[in-house]
Structures are given as structure tokens and as C-alpha cells.
Design a protein around this motif. Structure first.
Motif, PDB file in Angstrom:
ATOM      1  N   THR B  84       0.845  -1.202   0.000  1.00  0.00           N
ATOM      2  CA  THR B  84       0.000   0.000   0.000  1.00  0.00           C
ATOM      3  C   THR B  84       0.876   1.247   0.000  1.00  0.00           C
ATOM      4  O   THR B  84       0.467   2.311   0.449  1.00  0.00           O
ATOM      5  CB  THR B  84      -0.916   0.033   1.245  1.00  0.00           C
ATOM      6  N   ASP B  85       2.085   1.095  -0.513  1.00  0.00           N
ATOM      7  CA  ASP B  85       2.992   2.234  -0.587  1.00  0.00           C
ATOM      8  C   ASP B  85       2.481   3.225  -1.630  1.00  0.00           C
ATOM      9  O   ASP B  85       1.550   2.932  -2.374  1.00  0.00           O
ATOM     10  CB  ASP B  85       4.395   1.724  -0.958  1.00  0.00           C
ATOM     11  N   LEU B  86       3.133   4.374  -1.724  1.00  0.00           N
ATOM     12  CA  LEU B  86       2.610   5.476  -2.544  1.00  0.00           C
ATOM     13  C   LEU B  86       2.201   5.070  -3.964  1.00  0.00           C
ATOM     14  O   LEU B  86       1.072   5.315  -4.389  1.00  0.00           O
ATOM     15  CB  LEU B  86       3.634   6.623  -2.594  1.00  0.00           C
ATOM     16  N   ALA B  87       3.131   4.450  -4.709  1.00  0.00           N
ATOM     17  CA  ALA B  87       2.856   4.163  -6.117  1.00  0.00           C
ATOM     18  C   ALA B  87       1.651   3.241  -6.265  1.00  0.00           C
ATOM     19  O   ALA B  87       0.805   3.429  -7.143  1.00  0.00           O
ATOM     20  CB  ALA B  87       4.091   3.565  -6.787  1.00  0.00           C
ATOM     21  N   ALA B  89      -0.722   2.894  -3.948  1.00  0.00           N
ATOM     22  CA  ALA B  89      -1.882   3.608  -3.396  1.00  0.00           C
ATOM     23  C   ALA B  89      -2.504   4.527  -4.448  1.00  0.00           C
ATOM     24  O   ALA B  89      -3.719   4.725  -4.467  1.00  0.00           O
ATOM     25  CB  ALA B  89      -1.466   4.409  -2.164  1.00  0.00           C
ATOM     26  N   LEU B  90      -1.675   5.080  -5.334  1.00  0.00           N
ATOM     27  CA  LEU B  90      -2.200   5.941  -6.403  1.00  0.00           C
ATOM     28  C   LEU B  90      -3.089   5.138  -7.348  1.00  0.00           C
ATOM     29  O   LEU B  90      -3.872   5.698  -8.109  1.00  0.00           O
ATOM     30  CB  LEU B  90      -1.053   6.592  -7.195  1.00  0.00           C
ATOM     31  N   ARG B  91      -2.937   3.824  -7.341  1.00  0.00           N
ATOM     32  CA  ARG B  91      -3.760   2.965  -8.190  1.00  0.00           C
ATOM     33  C   ARG B  91      -4.722   2.109  -7.354  1.00  0.00           C
ATOM     34  O   ARG B  91      -5.063   0.988  -7.730  1.00  0.00           O
ATOM     35  CB  ARG B  91      -2.871   2.107  -9.088  1.00  0.00           C
ATOM     36  N   ASP B  94      -4.856   1.060  -1.292  1.00  0.00           N
ATOM     37  CA  ASP B  94      -5.408   1.220   0.060  1.00  0.00           C
ATOM     38  C   ASP B  94      -6.836   0.679   0.124  1.00  0.00           C
ATOM     39  O   ASP B  94      -7.186  -0.063   1.047  1.00  0.00           O
ATOM     40  CB  ASP B  94      -5.398   2.700   0.476  1.00  0.00           C
ATOM     41  N   MET B 123       5.417  -2.400   2.792  1.00  0.00           N
ATOM     42  CA  MET B 123       6.026  -1.339   1.980  1.00  0.00           C
ATOM     43  C   MET B 123       6.354  -1.880   0.584  1.00  0.00           C
ATOM     44  O   MET B 123       6.219  -3.066   0.310  1.00  0.00           O
ATOM     45  CB  MET B 123       7.277  -0.810   2.674  1.00  0.00           C
ATOM     46  N   CYS B 124       6.847  -1.000  -0.249  1.00  0.00           N
ATOM     47  CA  CYS B 124       7.058  -1.249  -1.686  1.00  0.00           C
ATOM     48  C   CYS B 124       7.623  -2.643  -2.003  1.00  0.00           C
ATOM     49  O   CYS B 124       8.609  -3.077  -1.425  1.00  0.00           O
ATOM     50  CB  CYS B 124       8.005  -0.196  -2.250  1.00  0.00           C
ATOM     51  N   LEU B 125       6.990  -3.343  -2.947  1.00  0.00           N
ATOM     52  CA  LEU B 125       7.432  -4.679  -3.353  1.00  0.00           C
ATOM     53  C   LEU B 125       8.020  -4.693  -4.768  1.00  0.00           C
ATOM     54  O   LEU B 125       8.200  -5.764  -5.355  1.00  0.00           O
ATOM     55  CB  LEU B 125       6.259  -5.667  -3.264  1.00  0.00           C
ATOM     56  N   ALA B 127       6.752  -3.701  -7.718  1.00  0.00           N
ATOM     57  CA  ALA B 127       5.840  -4.114  -8.783  1.00  0.00           C
ATOM     58  C   ALA B 127       4.821  -3.002  -9.019  1.00  0.00           C
ATOM     59  O   ALA B 127       3.648  -3.254  -9.255  1.00  0.00           O
ATOM     60  CB  ALA B 127       5.152  -5.412  -8.412  1.00  0.00           C
ATOM     61  N   CYS B 128       5.306  -1.758  -8.959  1.00  0.00           N
ATOM     62  CA  CYS B 128       4.453  -0.567  -8.901  1.00  0.00           C
ATOM     63  C   CYS B 128       3.556  -0.400 -10.124  1.00  0.00           C
ATOM     64  O   CYS B 128       2.524   0.253 -10.048  1.00  0.00           O
ATOM     65  CB  CYS B 128       5.305   0.674  -8.736  1.00  0.00           C
TER      66      CYS B 128
END
Lengths: 436, 165
Positions: B84-87, B89-91, B94, B123-125, B127-128
Motif C-alpha cells: 500500500t505504498d505510494l505508487a 496507493a495511487l492505483r 489502500d 512497503m514497496c514490493l 511491482a508498482c
């Protein structure tokens, strides 16, 4: 527009297989290097202008030349810990063109006369590590890994090592600690990894990013001069740009450094993902680099080390997180701040405590409890983190919030203003201050 | 069972110990093996890894505690970790994660009553571009939505029911 030095899987189907790879210049760069002296190999890489692709952009050949020649044991460590938020390029290299990484690492190993290569992958790259192990065995069967490589007197082993979920292990000295079976926390420098006492098991060590090393076989085959034809004066070659967020076609694109943000985000990625929306902001280097407004000046900037500096940011690892005008930038700052708070390894007090306080203050702001004086408080916390921690995470952690306040004051002030309107009467207890 | 003197792991353990000039470096791969055997990093596993790596059990425990991919308590059969990191979350990551927890009727980090699923956010995996995504027992599942997850969850539930009959 795309030029594939690294993502050759886009042009050659199944190049991840050993047989296909050798039919397309595979291991030719290593063979050529083995016919040269180690110094000549380093000189060629220096001449190519290849810079480290992990983010810092340090010239790769210069890094290799720091390794002392008279030490009997030396190592190469490949940084495949790829954990910066918004970064997913090294994974693609290892999935689609793994042999070129192995070959590049072996050329580096020959250039510094290393006895072994360790590829440190983030733990989540479980499947990729197993594929790489298979590739290493294929290369070994054909005489490119192990004893007397390519019939020469040079011998070198290649191993993978899986991390287990810690962003900090992408920091080179933390990576070395982790590989040694210690907590993944940064080391005091000097000695630097290239020096005796500073590297893996205390031996001189080159730590290079996956993308950096994957360039090397191409440079050996085609020559430094050919490589320098791509990119800009100070940023030679191509770069893998990871695009995520609000674009129509997110993904990884390999382009010369001379490409502009506009060409990538509009011509290749198709512009904003939702019709009627426009681009608002860009984090060009994941959570670590300064956020910038996506205005014409930025869009017309070339995505090189030197050009991005002119618009107040960095290209770093080229992890472009794109945000459209629906996004509240204070929320973005909050997300990234939480990332750094979670990933702070806890060794240095300013970072461990600073990230905690920044997160606490921004939570308060997001909850509509912000105060005008919070700006000063944040700046004070940031100032007390900058330059006094063992690694750069402490520096990076304050970036999102500081640059949001600077670049998008209206988003920030909106939350603080919301508070002002609902502020309780004087004398009543308000939300706790950072020190409470 | 145990990981020591267990033919299932013998080759892998020897391979990891042989990779490094210092046995201590094998602590991370061997902790994964312990986790595989016990379902989490148990006290027995820590003692065995310490013996294999010639380390103090306290040191092994500190390594297990530092890294997020070692679990010190049992998890469900499927350990779902949504980025659910930023990139992401933008898609919509969350919302996806929130709906997933609601569908499984568990809290953040909780395990379903049937012991099948544990879900949490991470946090970020890396695969954004394929968000929403998650890793299930360290394998990636990408370009997800709730409908896809519901179908997958029900499939796993049906498998369990079949096995228990």
C-alpha cells in the motif's frame, strides 16, 4: 525512441535462456575482457562514462579503480535489493536478461580480480533468485563460472543471497553487514567498501547496482565510444525509467538520458490515466528525491543527472511516481514519510527519532490539527537529521515533507487552515505538541 | 520434525553453508528453511540455526526480529502482504487492502478462523506498475481487484474443504 542495451528481451525473444543469449553476443564481452589486462578493462569502462544506476551516479570505472591491486582476496557484490518506493527495473533485467547481469558482474570481477560475486536480492525476489541460480549453473556448465573461466587463468564463483525485507539493505554498507549475517545496519566509513577493512568480510569490495553491471558486456563488445553516443555529455548511455502512478501506460522503459520527461510521460506513457485530469507533481527518484511540479519547465527537461539538477531535483534511480491534479500532496508526503519511518534501521538517533517525529507531525496535519508553527518544527527536525547520520536515509526522510511545503504550499496550508477554523477556544487543551 | 538431520533439508543446508567463507553468512537462508519447516521462526528453529551457523541463539533471534520476512508467530497457510505504498496507493491499493480485510473478516495482520489466510499491508514490493498487487507466501500476485481475490479465496477454501473430507 527506445534503445535496448539492457532490455534486450524486448528485441530477442527468450534471451533469458543461455542458448539464445550466446547466439546474441552472449558472453562475448567477458571473452573479450579476458583477452585484455584488468587495467584495460577498467579504462574502457571509465572511458564509457558509465555511472552507477542505483541512484548516486558515481562513475563505475572509477569505483573499480579504487580496489587495491595487491590484496589477495577481493569481492564483487551486486546490489539487487531494489526497495526504493516506485522502483521496479532491476527485477525486469533479472527476469528478462539475467545472463547479461551475470556476465557484467564477471567482467567487473575480472577487472578487480575478485574471487567471488554475491548477488544480494531483496527477499521478495524469491522466484527471481531461483531463476538466477539456474542461469548461474547454465553458465558454469559452459565454463563461464567457476574455475578457469573461458579457458583463462581467472577463476570466480557467483552466488545469490536473499535478503528478508529491509529497505536499508540497499545501502551498500548495510548490505555488506546483512550478507555477513549481521543486522542490516550501515557501517561507519572510512574504511569504505573498496578499502581493506571496509568491504565484505573486511576485504576490498565493489558494490554495484544490477543495472550498472548489465551495461558492461555491451560496452566491452561495442566499445566505450559507441556507448557514449547515447545520452548526454555527463550522462552516457541509456537508463531504465520506471513509471508508476497516474499515467495510462505505467512500466519500465529504456531510453537514452537525453530523453525529456514530456517524451516519456506523454509520447510513451500516453499522458494522464484519467481523461480530463492533468499532471500535477512528479517524484523522479522514488521517495528519496525532491518532488517537483509537473510544469512545462520540468516536462521539457532531459532526464539526465545534470539536467534534473537544474530544476531542483535528481534523476537518481529514475523511479518516476506521477500524480495528477486529484492528489493532495500532503497525503503524498505522509505516505513517503511513513515509508522512511518504517524503514529506518534504528541505528542512528537523529533518523530513528526524526522519522518518528516527522510522521507524528504530518499525521496531526492530515487530521486537520496542523498549526502554522508546524512548518518551523518540521524544518527544525529536518535540520537535525541532515548530514549527521551514517547513511543517506536520514537525509532522504525529510525530503518529502520539506519539498511538499516548498513546492505545494497551498496543499499544506489547506490542512493547517482547516485547523485554524476549528481551533477550540483559547485555554483549552489542543492536540499534543511534538514534544508531549 | 527439525531441520537438523532432516534429509528433506540436508542438501540445501550444506549448499548454503558452503557458499560463504564465514558460516554466519548462512543465517538468513537457514532462517528461511526453519520458517518453512515450522511455519514460523520457532524457538527450536532458532537453536538449530544457531548451532549450524556457530552463533549465539540471541544473535540469531535478533536477525529474525530485524527483518520483516521472518515471522516469529504462526501465520495462516496463505500469508497475504499487500503493498500500500505510494505508487500502489495511487492505483487504489489502500481501498483494495481495506476491502480484502473486510471480505476475510479480519483486522490488519489477523488470521482467518479457518487458519487459511493472514493479511497485512507492507512497503514497496517493486511491482508498482502492476498495482494493486500482493505477495502470497513470497510469490507475487499482480493486477488484482477484489473480484479476482474473492474467486481465488473461495478456490482455496474449497480446496481445504475437499482435503478435510
Amino acid at each position: 525512441m527506445e534503445k535496448h542495451i539492457l532490455l534486450r528481451g524486448n528485441d530477442v525473444p527468450n534471451i533469458h535462456q543461455y542458448d539464445v543469449y550466446v547466439q546474441h553476443e552472449g558472453y562475448a564481452g567477458l571473452k573479450k575482457a579476458l583477452g585484455m589486462t584488468p587495467e584495460q578493462v577498467i579504462d574502457e569502462v571509465k572511458a564509457s562514462g558509465l555511472r552507477g544506476r542505483g541512484g548516486a551516479g558515481f562513475p563505475a570505472g572509477v569505483k573499480w579503480s579504487f580496489i587495491p591491486k595487491n590484496e589477495p582476496v577481493k569481492y564483487v557484490t551486486v546490489n539487487a535489493d531494489e526497495s526504493e518506493t516506485g522502483t521496479f527495473k532491476d527485477r525486469l533485467i533479472m527476469e528478462t536478461n539475467p545472463h547479461q547481469l551475470i556476465e557484467g558482474a564477471l567482467i567487473c570481477a575480472y577487472a578487480i580480480q575478485a574471487k567471488a560475486v554475491y548477488i544480494y536480492l531483496r527477499g521478495e525476489f524469491w522466484d527471481i533468485a531461483h531463476q538466477l541460480d539456474q542461469c548461474i549453473e547454465d553458465a558454469r556448465r559452459h565454463g563461464f563460472v567457476g574455475q578457469n573461466i573461458g579457458g583463462s587463468s581467472f577463476s570466480c564463483e557467483v552466488y545469490t543471497h536473499l535478503g528478508a525485507g529491509a529497505y536499508i539493505c540497499g545501502e551498500e554498507s548495510a548490505l555488506l553487514n546483512s550478507l555477513e549475517g549481521k543486522l542490516g545496519q550501515p557501517r561507519v566509513r572510512p574504511p569504505f567498501p573498496a578499502q581493506k577493512g571496509g568491504g565484505l568480510y573486511g576485504e576490498p569490495t565493489v558494490v554495484n547496482n544490477v543495472e550498472t553491471l548489465t551495461n558492461v558486456p555491451w560496452i566491452m563488445v561495442h566499445g566505450a565510444a559507441e556507448y557514449k553516443k547515447f545520452g548526454t555529455e555527463q550522462s552516457a548511455g541509456t537508463k531504465l525509467y520506471c513509471v508508476s502512478g497516474h499515467v495510462q501506460k505505467p512500466g519500465v522503459y529504456e531510453l537514452p538520458f537525453s530523453t525529456t520527461f514530456r517524451e516519456l510521460l506523454y509520447d510513451i506513457c500516453g499522458g494522464p490515466s484519467v481523461e480530463g485530469r492533468s499532471f500535477k507533481a512528479l517524484l523522479p527518484s522514488g521517495g528519496s528525491g525532491p518532488v517537483v511540479p509537473l510544469n512545462d519547465q520540468v516536462l521539457d527537461t532531459r532526464m539526465s543527472y545534470e539536467d534534473t539538477a537544474k530544476v531542483g531535483t535528481i534523476i537518481g534511480s529514475a523511479s518516476l511516481i506521477v500524480m495528477d491534479d486529484s492528489v493532495d500532496m500532503t497525503w503524498v508526503a505522509s505516505k513517503v514519510t511513513k515509508f522512511f519511518k518504517h524503514e529506518s534501521c534504528g541505528k542512528c538517533t537523529p533518523c530513528r527519532e526524526g522519522t518518528y517525529w516527522l510522521d507524528k507531525v504530518i499525521d496531526r496535519i492530515m487530521a486537520g490539527e496542523g498549526r502554522p508553527e508546524d512548518v518551523k518544527l518540521i524544518e527544525n527536525v529536518a535540520k537535525n537529521m541532515a548530514g549527521i547520520t551514517l547513511c543517506a536515509l536520514g537525509e532522504f526522510a525529510a525530503n518529502p515533507i520539506i519539498h511538499t511545503i516548498r513546492q505545494f504550499p497551498e496543499d499544506f496550508n489547506r490542512h493547517v487552515a482547516a485547523k485554524t477554523e476549528t481551533r477550540p477556544a483559547a485555554g483549552k487543551k489542543t492536540a499534543p505538541a511534538a514534544g508531549d | 520434525m527439525a531441520i537438523l538431520n532432516n534429509p528433506k533439508y540436508e542438501d540445501r543446508i550444506q549448499w548454503h553453508l558452503s557458499k560463504y567463507p564465514d558460516k554466519r553468512s548462512a543465517v538468513m537462508p537457514l532462517l528461511y528453511i526453519a520458517q518453512e519447516e515450522y511455519g514460523y521462526v520457532s524457538q527450536e528453529g532458532i537453536l538449530e540455526v544457531a548451532q549450524l551457523c556457530d552463533m549465539d541463539p540471541t544473535q540469531v533471534k535478533s536477525i529474525a526480529g530485524f527483518y520483516t520476512m521472518y515471522s516469529e508467530k504462526p501465520k495462516g497457510r496463505y500469508w497475504l502482504q499487500t503493498c500500500t505504498d505510494l505508487a500502489c496507493a495511487l492505483r487504489g491499493a489502500d481501498e483494495f487492502h481495506h476491502d480484502l480485510l473486510a471480505y476475510l473478516e479480519i483486522e490488519e495482520g489477523g488470521t482467518t478462523a479457518d487458519g487459511l489466510f493472514t493479511a497485512e499491508h507492507v512497503m514497496c514490493l517493486a511491482a508498482c506498475d502492476k498495482a494493486p498487487m500482493l505477495q502470497c507466501n513470497f510469490h507475487f500476485m499482480e493486477n488484482l481487484d477484489l473480484a479476482k481475490m474473492k474467486a481465488w479465496i473461495e478456490e482455496k477454501r474449497a480446496e481445504l474443504e475437499k482435503q478435510s473430507k
